[in-house]
Scaffold this motif. Structure first.
Motif, PDB file in Angstrom:
ATOM      1  N   VAL A 102      49.068  95.642  86.035  1.00  0.00           N
ATOM      2  CA  VAL A 102      50.264  96.462  85.847  1.00  0.00           C
ATOM      3  C   VAL A 102      51.484  95.570  86.040  1.00  0.00           C
ATOM      4  O   VAL A 102      51.617  94.892  87.054  1.00  0.00           O
ATOM      5  CB  VAL A 102      50.293  97.640  86.847  1.00  0.00           C
ATOM      6  N   VAL A 103      52.357  95.571  85.028  1.00  0.00           N
ATOM      7  CA  VAL A 103      53.587  94.779  85.077  1.00  0.00           C
ATOM      8  C   VAL A 103      54.758  95.746  85.093  1.00  0.00           C
ATOM      9  O   VAL A 103      55.004  96.441  84.106  1.00  0.00           O
ATOM     10  CB  VAL A 103      53.693  93.827  83.861  1.00  0.00           C
ATOM     11  N   GLN A 104      55.460  95.805  86.205  1.00  0.00           N
ATOM     12  CA  GLN A 104      56.591  96.721  86.318  1.00  0.00           C
ATOM     13  C   GLN A 104      57.854  96.104  85.742  1.00  0.00           C
ATOM     14  O   GLN A 104      58.734  96.815  85.298  1.00  0.00           O
ATOM     15  CB  GLN A 104      56.803  97.129  87.764  1.00  0.00           C
ATOM     16  N   GLY A 105      57.923  94.788  85.728  1.00  0.00           N
ATOM     17  CA  GLY A 105      59.067  94.079  85.162  1.00  0.00           C
ATOM     18  C   GLY A 105      58.750  93.615  83.762  1.00  0.00           C
ATOM     19  O   GLY A 105      58.266  94.387  82.932  1.00  0.00           O
ATOM     20  N   ASN A 154      57.975  94.976  78.569  1.00  0.00           N
ATOM     21  CA  ASN A 154      58.471  95.472  79.847  1.00  0.00           C
ATOM     22  C   ASN A 154      57.676  96.691  80.277  1.00  0.00           C
ATOM     23  O   ASN A 154      57.355  97.552  79.447  1.00  0.00           O
ATOM     24  CB  ASN A 154      59.951  95.864  79.736  1.00  0.00           C
ATOM     25  N   ALA A 155      57.364  96.765  81.557  1.00  0.00           N
ATOM     26  CA  ALA A 155      56.717  97.922  82.161  1.00  0.00           C
ATOM     27  C   ALA A 155      55.483  98.355  81.371  1.00  0.00           C
ATOM     28  O   ALA A 155      55.471  99.404  80.736  1.00  0.00           O
ATOM     29  CB  ALA A 155      57.720  99.073  82.293  1.00  0.00           C
ATOM     30  N   ARG A 208      50.893  98.255  81.120  1.00  0.00           N
ATOM     31  CA  ARG A 208      49.616  98.190  81.820  1.00  0.00           C
ATOM     32  C   ARG A 208      48.592  97.611  80.856  1.00  0.00           C
ATOM     33  O   ARG A 208      48.466  98.060  79.723  1.00  0.00           O
ATOM     34  CB  ARG A 208      49.187  99.594  82.243  1.00  0.00           C
ATOM     35  N   LEU A 252      54.043 101.951  80.817  1.00  0.00           N
ATOM     36  CA  LEU A 252      53.879 102.647  82.089  1.00  0.00           C
ATOM     37  C   LEU A 252      54.434 104.065  82.042  1.00  0.00           C
ATOM     38  O   LEU A 252      53.943 104.942  82.729  1.00  0.00           O
ATOM     39  CB  LEU A 252      54.556 101.875  83.224  1.00  0.00           C
ATOM     40  N   MET A 253      55.424 104.323  81.194  1.00  0.00           N
ATOM     41  CA  MET A 253      56.071 105.631  81.155  1.00  0.00           C
ATOM     42  C   MET A 253      55.527 106.547  80.071  1.00  0.00           C
ATOM     43  O   MET A 253      56.035 107.607  79.854  1.00  0.00           O
ATOM     44  CB  MET A 253      57.583 105.463  80.925  1.00  0.00           C
TER      45      MET A 253
END
Length: 96
Positions: A37-40, A62-63, A65, A80-81
């Motif tokens: 998981v990459v949040q940045g 960006n953001a 998985r 992610l969203m």
């Protein structure tokens, strides 16, 4: 004296974090449910590998998985969203 005590404490924490990272990385090669998981941001040239399946990042993301799509034999990428999912093409993977 205070700086030396702080440096010693940091060295101990670095060793603990390095050991924990090593353990987690070993599990990525064995755990089919593993994900990254990459949040940045993740940048072009980054190689993601889960269970010996690789994904070479070709554009800034960006953001996201990364997860193993075992049925297709590729790494999937999902925001992610969102529930929208895209997959790497088998010929886009780079092996070393």
């Amino acid at each position: 004296r205070d700086l030396m005590a702080a440096a010693k404490k940091l060295r101990v924490e670095i060793v603990q974090l390095t050991d924990a990272a090593r353990t987690e990385l070993m599990q990525l090669g064995q755990n089919e449910a593993a994900e990254v998981v990459v949040q940045g941001a993740v940048f072009p040239g980054t190689l993601i590998e889960i269970c010996h399946v690789q994904f070479l990042v070709t554009q800034k993301m960006n953001a996201v998985r990364f997860y193993l799509d075992k049925r297709r034999g590729v790494l999937g990428v999902a925001p992610l969203m969102s529930n929208t999912t895209t997959h790497s093409a088998p010929d886009s993977k780079k092996h070393y």
